[in-house]
Write an enzyme that holds these catalytic residues in place. Structure first.
Site, PDB file in Angstrom:
ATOM      1  N   ASP A 462       0.819  -1.207   0.000  1.00 36.58           N
ATOM      2  CA  ASP A 462       0.000   0.000   0.000  1.00 36.58           C
ATOM      3  C   ASP A 462       0.850   1.253   0.000  1.00 36.58           C
ATOM      4  O   ASP A 462       0.492   2.242  -0.629  1.00 36.58           O
ATOM      5  CB  ASP A 462      -0.942   0.000   1.211  1.00 36.58           C
ATOM      6  CG  ASP A 462      -2.140  -0.893   0.945  1.00 36.58           C
ATOM      7  OD1 ASP A 462      -2.757  -0.732  -0.124  1.00 36.58           O
ATOM      8  OD2 ASP A 462      -2.438  -1.762   1.774  1.00 36.58           O
ATOM      9  N   CYS A 509       6.417  -6.093   6.012  1.00 34.91           N
ATOM     10  CA  CYS A 509       5.645  -7.279   5.642  1.00 34.91           C
ATOM     11  C   CYS A 509       5.020  -7.178   4.252  1.00 34.91           C
ATOM     12  O   CYS A 509       4.171  -7.979   3.895  1.00 34.91           O
ATOM     13  CB  CYS A 509       4.577  -7.578   6.693  1.00 34.91           C
ATOM     14  SG  CYS A 509       3.390  -6.259   6.921  1.00 34.91           S
TER      15      CYS A 509
HETATM   16  C1  PEP Z   1       0.832  -4.033   2.567  1.00 33.96           C
HETATM   17  O1  PEP Z   1       0.039  -3.144   2.274  1.00 33.96           O
HETATM   18  O2  PEP Z   1       2.014  -4.040   2.209  1.00 33.96           O
HETATM   19  C2  PEP Z   1       0.389  -5.203   3.363  1.00 33.96           C
HETATM   20  C3  PEP Z   1       1.248  -6.067   3.842  1.00 33.96           C
HETATM   21  O3  PEP Z   1      -0.926  -5.370   3.575  1.00 33.96           O
HETATM   22  P1  PEP Z   1      -1.959  -5.853   2.465  1.00 33.96           P
HETATM   23  O4  PEP Z   1      -1.184  -6.367   1.296  1.00 33.96           O
HETATM   24  O5  PEP Z   1      -2.795  -6.894   3.104  1.00 33.96           O
HETATM   25  O6  PEP Z   1      -2.729  -4.606   2.143  1.00 33.96           O
HETATM   26 MG    MG Z   2      -1.858  -3.000   3.200  1.00 31.89          MG
END
Ligand code: PEP
Ligand code: MG
Length: 588
Positions: A462, A509
């Site tokens: 994001d 992450c």
């Molecule tokens: C991100 O945004 O990098 C993340 C780990 O969350 P998601 O991909 O679930 O939005």
């Molecule tokens: Mg995210």
């Protein structure tokens, strides 16, 4: 032997897309078109049974819709929420229900046929109406009709799901992806979607090779065609020649051998040649994935995307259901930790809500939705706390944009603790609360946000999307979704340095960590904890064990001065060559 490059150069029977999940598969194509329920028109013998089935389907539909309506009422203005009320009224319409029951008795046909026929009559009248409003309502009625029929057929979202096939579809929701994986789909190929769309992420977590954003796979590939999917390079070969089949079969075998080699690294640490240890955690998207996590040698679960439960169950889980899920995960991973992220609903993640926001990624998503739906949020907080007795659970908030959101969330968490104490539940009173750093507003005030929480995790998926104003799931702009864009590196450096001042733990992450090319960069930037899909952990380990931290740091220092994505990517490629590090693609 020919190389991939040679093979692709010669192939005219190929289509290209985005390599979304690594692996090579050969199999039969299954063209998946959504929402087409086949109506059974056959005669019936047991009228009472048919009427009972109808009643049950109406009740199940009502239950589902009531949940949707409850959220819609809190979320939307009265007029829009009323759409669901109108659908609920149809389910309770005595005249309609009487008519359907009467026709079942008289015509002795399957209830689904009568429901389809009777509700379609309503719709036809509406479609012919001159008023646009009425025409629109005809679509809403289509939804309720499909819902009743689906429940009559006792099905979730799809009618037919074949096993062991390569699924070709225009697009796939996370729920589709999970359903197919349960049916042992071998691979996914879609017309639309980008690298970090949730369907792509889930494919990676489940170790199912996928190619997305092909634009026209559903046109080029026919049901039953033999296809080869190359999730490393983003190609799909249609009806391969003997030479092509032979080439890819050999590559597949090589890959299986390689995976065995990597398994040997399972119990070895991810430590650079000069002794810097990087903790590798697993991202878990689907509950069933826990087995892969255990065998991957992960130090724990760095991100559990709890919203996937909604997709798996097809509805909101109760507090009790959540307690079972979280407690099981926490005990399986014990003594390791699990970071449970609060439901990140919204964006591209949750098609359960049957209304569309004009701009979902900038809309009611993650913590924003939870703070407005406090019952839903509290249920989850209570369930997480109740599962935390062994002190190995952390709780993380998604889509945090302001400090006030953290404070408000913490207030709710405290309220839940007080309630649970009164109810004599045992839980970890010091449970750590963290946030995702995935909105630029947080990135630029990392130290201040850090002061409010116990830990933080960077979500590059994001963060890149919001920083570069590029929809993470839209293949039309996928060229602009650049993880090596200079500004991405610079903002990461800023976050990491600012977090250090706060002395609060910081991990990453996002999928960037799963791109093996990015690993020396992330390590060189100073990150010591990465959370990636379990399937990628052995590859990441192999790479980390092959370079020196001090060299990675030097690489980053020079990249931070560069101005284009290309320059940075070339520099990183060169780092791999100079240090003799093999990437997955080269290995096979
Ligand atoms: C991100 O945004 O990098 C993340 C780990 O969350 P998601 O991909 O679930 O939005
Ligand atoms: Mg995210």
């Amino acid at each position: 032997m020919k190389s991939f490059k040679d093979i692709y150069k010669e192939s005219t029977n190929k289509i290209s897309g985005i390599a979304a999940a690594p692996g090579i598969t050969i199999g039969d194509a299954y063209l998946f078109t959504k929402e087409k329920l086949d109506i059974n028109k056959s005669d019936i013998t047991d009228i009472e049974e048919a009427k009972k089935n109808l009643q049950e389907a109406l009740e199940k539909s009502k239950l589902e819709l009531n949940k949707v309506f409850a959220i819609a009422r809190e979320k939307m203005d009265g007029v829009r929420a009323a759409i669901f009320e109108a659908q609920l009224m149809i389910l309770d319409d005595p005249i309609l229900i009487q008519t359907i029951n009467r026709r079942i008795e008289q015509e002795k046909k399957q209830p689904e046929f009568i429901v389809d026929d009777e509700i379609s009559k309503y719709q036809d009248k509406m479609i012919l109406s001159r008023e646009n409003y009425m025409k629109e309502r005809a679509h809403d009625i289509e939804d309720i009709k499909q819902r009743i029929i689906r429940n009559l057929q006792k099905k979730r979202w799809q009618s037919k799901i074949q096993q062991d096939v390569i699924v070709i579809s225009e697009s796939l929701t996370p729920a589709d992806t999970i359903l197919f994986s349960k049916n042992k789909a071998k691979s996914f190929v879609t017309d639309h979607g980008g690298l970090t769309s949730h369907a792509a992420i889930i494919s990676r977590s489940l170790n199912i090779p996928a190619v997305v954003g092909t634009h026209n796979a559903t046109v080029q590939i026919k049901d039953g065609d033999k296809v080869i999917v190359d999730g490393f390079h983003g190609y799909v070969i249609i009806n391969p020649s003997d030479e092509q089949t032979d080439f890819f079969t050999k590559k597949r075998l090589r890959l299986i051998e390689l995976q065995k080699d990597l398994e040997e690294l399972k119990d070895k640490p991810a430590v650079t040649k000069d002794g810097k240890e990087i903790k590798l955690f697993a991202n878990v998207d689907v509950t069933g994935e826990i087995d892969i996590v255990i065998t991957s040698g992960a130090s724990g679960i760095g991100l559990y995307r709890s919203e996937q439960i909604l997709d798996e169950l097809g509805e909101f889980p109760t507090e009790e259901e959540q307690v079972i899920i979280y407690s099981k995960l926490a005990s399986r991973i014990y003594p390791g930790n699990i970071t449970i992220r609060a439901f990140d609903i919204g964006g591209d993640k949750f098609r359960f809500l049957e209304y569309r926001e004009p701009n979902p990624f900038l809309g009611l998503r993650g913590i924003r939705l939870l703070l407005e739906n406090q019952t839903l949020f509290k249920n989850q907080v209570r369930a997480v706390l109740r599962s935390s007795e062994h002190k190995n659970i952390k709780f993380m908030l998604p889509m945090i944009t302001t400090i006030s959101e953290i404070r408000e969330s913490k207030k709710i968490i405290e309220e839940c603790k007080t309630e649970l104490k009164k109810e004599n539940f045992h839980f970890d009173n010091d449970i750590e609360i963290g946030i995702m750093v995935e909105v630029p507003s947080v990135a630029f005030m990392t130290k201040d946000f850090a002061a409010e929480v116990d830990f933080m995790s960077i979500g590059t998926n994001d963060l890149i999307q919001y920083l570069l104003a590029v929809d993470r799931g839209n293949d039309l702009v996928s060229e602009l979704y650049q993880e090596f864009n200079p500004v991405v590196l610079r903002i990461l450096k800023y976050i990491i340095d600012d977090a250090k001042k706060s002395k609060k733990p910081l991990s990453l992450c996002g999928e960037m960590a799963a791109d093996t090319l990015a690993i020396p960069v992330l390590v060189g930037l100073g990150l010591q904890e990465l959370s990636i899909s379990a399937a990628t952990i052995p590859y990441a380990k192999k790479i980390i064990r092959n370079f020196e931290y001090k060299r990675a740091k030097k690489l980053v220092d020079s990249c931070l001065k560069m101005l284009t994505e290309k320059e940075i990517e070339d520099a990183v490629q060169k780092f791999f060559e100079d240090n003799n590090i093999m990437r997955t693609r080269q290995i096979i």
